[in-house]
Design a protein around this motif. Sequence first.
Motif, PDB file in Angstrom:
ATOM      1  N   ASP A 163       0.757  -1.223   0.087  1.00 56.28           N
ATOM      2  CA  ASP A 163       0.131  -0.006  -0.042  1.00 56.28           C
ATOM      3  C   ASP A 163       1.115   1.314  -0.134  1.00 56.28           C
ATOM      4  O   ASP A 163       0.597   2.081  -0.763  1.00 56.28           O
ATOM      5  CB  ASP A 163      -0.984   0.264   1.445  1.00 56.28           C
ATOM      6  CG  ASP A 163      -2.078  -1.038   1.016  1.00 56.28           C
ATOM      7  OD1 ASP A 163      -2.137  -1.540  -0.048  1.00 56.28           O
ATOM      8  OD2 ASP A 163      -2.887  -1.016   2.083  1.00 56.28           O
ATOM      9  N   LYS A 164       1.832   1.336   0.835  1.00 59.32           N
ATOM     10  CA  LYS A 164       2.960   2.256   0.906  1.00 59.32           C
ATOM     11  C   LYS A 164       3.513   2.913  -0.215  1.00 59.32           C
ATOM     12  O   LYS A 164       3.532   3.675  -0.818  1.00 59.32           O
ATOM     13  CB  LYS A 164       3.793   2.071   1.841  1.00 59.32           C
ATOM     14  CG  LYS A 164       4.219   3.406   2.637  1.00 59.32           C
ATOM     15  CD  LYS A 164       5.238   3.441   3.682  1.00 59.32           C
ATOM     16  CE  LYS A 164       4.501   4.654   4.775  1.00 59.32           C
ATOM     17  NZ  LYS A 164       3.533   4.187   5.840  1.00 59.32           N
ATOM     18  N   ALA A 179       1.151   4.156  -2.726  1.00 66.37           N
ATOM     19  CA  ALA A 179       0.941   5.620  -2.278  1.00 66.37           C
ATOM     20  C   ALA A 179       1.970   6.343  -2.924  1.00 66.37           C
ATOM     21  O   ALA A 179       2.082   7.574  -3.438  1.00 66.37           O
ATOM     22  CB  ALA A 179       0.720   5.634  -0.874  1.00 66.37           C
ATOM     23  N   ARG A 203      -5.335   7.473   2.970  1.00 66.21           N
ATOM     24  CA  ARG A 203      -4.785   7.142   4.263  1.00 66.21           C
ATOM     25  C   ARG A 203      -3.364   7.265   4.239  1.00 66.21           C
ATOM     26  O   ARG A 203      -2.541   7.962   5.150  1.00 66.21           O
ATOM     27  CB  ARG A 203      -5.315   5.640   4.593  1.00 66.21           C
ATOM     28  CG  ARG A 203      -4.813   5.365   6.007  1.00 66.21           C
ATOM     29  CD  ARG A 203      -4.979   3.712   6.143  1.00 66.21           C
ATOM     30  NE  ARG A 203      -4.305   2.987   5.229  1.00 66.21           N
ATOM     31  CZ  ARG A 203      -4.382   1.979   4.565  1.00 66.21           C
ATOM     32  NH1 ARG A 203      -5.671   1.469   4.504  1.00 66.21           N
ATOM     33  NH2 ARG A 203      -3.612   1.259   3.770  1.00 66.21           N
ATOM     34  N   GLU A 204      -2.566   6.775   3.218  1.00 65.68           N
ATOM     35  CA  GLU A 204      -1.178   6.727   3.015  1.00 65.68           C
ATOM     36  C   GLU A 204      -0.578   8.126   3.238  1.00 65.68           C
ATOM     37  O   GLU A 204       0.451   8.384   3.499  1.00 65.68           O
ATOM     38  CB  GLU A 204      -0.708   5.521   2.244  1.00 65.68           C
ATOM     39  CG  GLU A 204      -1.132   4.265   2.296  1.00 65.68           C
ATOM     40  CD  GLU A 204      -0.305   3.734   3.595  1.00 65.68           C
ATOM     41  OE1 GLU A 204       0.851   4.041   3.622  1.00 65.68           O
ATOM     42  OE2 GLU A 204      -0.791   2.766   4.174  1.00 65.68           O
TER      43      GLU A 204
END
Lengths: 394, 85
Positions: free
Chosen positions: A249-250, A253, A276-277
């Motif tokens: 996910d990071k 992002a 969010r990230e």
Amino acid sequence: MRNNGNFIEVDFFQKNKAGNIVCGDCFMSQKLKGEGRVISVLSDGLGSGIKACVLSTMTATMAMNFTAMNESILRTSTSIMNTLPKDMVRKISYSTFCICDIDCFGNVKVIEYETPPYYLYRNGRFINIPKEKIPVEREDLDNTFLWISEFTLEKEDRIIFFSDGVSQSGMGTAKMPFGWEDGAKEYIANLVNQYNDISAKELAHKIVNQAEKNDGYSLKDDTSCCVIYMRKPRNLLVCTGPPYDEKNDKYLANRVREFQGKKILCGGTTATIISRELGAKMEVDMNIVDKELPPISKMEGVDLVTEGILTLGKVERILTEGDIDRHREAGPAEMMVKMLLNSDKITLLVGTRINTAHQDPNLPVELEIRRNVVKKIKFLLETKYLKDVEIMYI
Amino acid sequence: MMEKINVKICVGTMCYVMGGAELRDAIESLPQNILEHLNVSYSPCLGCSESEQAPPFIEVNGKRIAGVSKNSLIQIVKEEVRNVV
Ligand code: FES
């Protein structure tokens, strides 16, 4: 097509002779991906209407295929002339052509037969490239020649070629008794001076529309214009689907944050992850409505945030139909299509985590598999719209 | 001044196809004396993929409720409003 980090945009526009339902000019353009070549052909068939359309389509197709196979130009033109059906009245078989063949180093070869000469616009002026004149042997017509010219494309160069519908527009009017001719050059120079980065698509549209205006809004001939423009690529990132592994996910992002160009997020989960990230606030925007689709959202640093699979499905439908101008209401899918078509190099970053709920047979509609839709969109963008597209799975 | 009730409606894919598309109309059709107690917002996804329950989802004051229909949404909202008034 990319070329030493530059992009070659090819686009074209045409309008039919007033009252005709088909165009007697035919334009084709093809990217040979393996060789890094772009070949574009414009042909104008004798007369107008269906007959002209058949002639020019045959000519353009043959010119395109022979050129792609590196056939010599003399054989190409002889084959074309021997193949075309003869006009019953005039006893000739005739259509013009202009072939523009650009290789992966930006070397350009232009071959013209009986067309108005092409323009090369570089650094604020028109450049005259010396042309080799080759007589064409044919029984039905004397004194026709092939004109061959070669040069190397430089950044910000524009090559413009057109059918005589453009150069002869306005003929017989008090303002331009001999047609538009060099007035076209002036018109193009003014436009480019005013809008330095005017796209090939827009310039071609403007030229044809101006020709129509010259003819008093009733075109006397089929009118086509092709523009080839070499420039810095306009990049677009489309991010759709959450990464297979949450640990990425990071990474996803960061890719979004660091990307140089325009950005689209497509899918609620995807957008939630990025928001969010990156700590970017996201808000649903209910002002843009399309009865068929969920709304878009706004997020700082991102140009467009849409719902996922339904929107992609509609994007694919619009691209397939190809009639972009008809979709004037600016819903989410139309917004995405516009951004796709205004880009040269498109990266599709596709997350592969499957939302099992999407495959529930109890759903009232069938949701397509993301990967399949994305692949179809890539195919359409590449073949129909000559975009440079890559898919990356994450 | 009373606390408003936060109603968040999901407009993500799953909720949308499972009937969520109608929830906005349902909310907007409520009379003013109820609407004035609400703070309505929308979300691109309220986390359906981690839930066993059926969409469409809404959130009322931060609490997620599944399987909401037009009618049940109106019921839920009216109920909440009655509690605070
Ligand atoms: S789509 Fe509504 S909760 Fe995910």
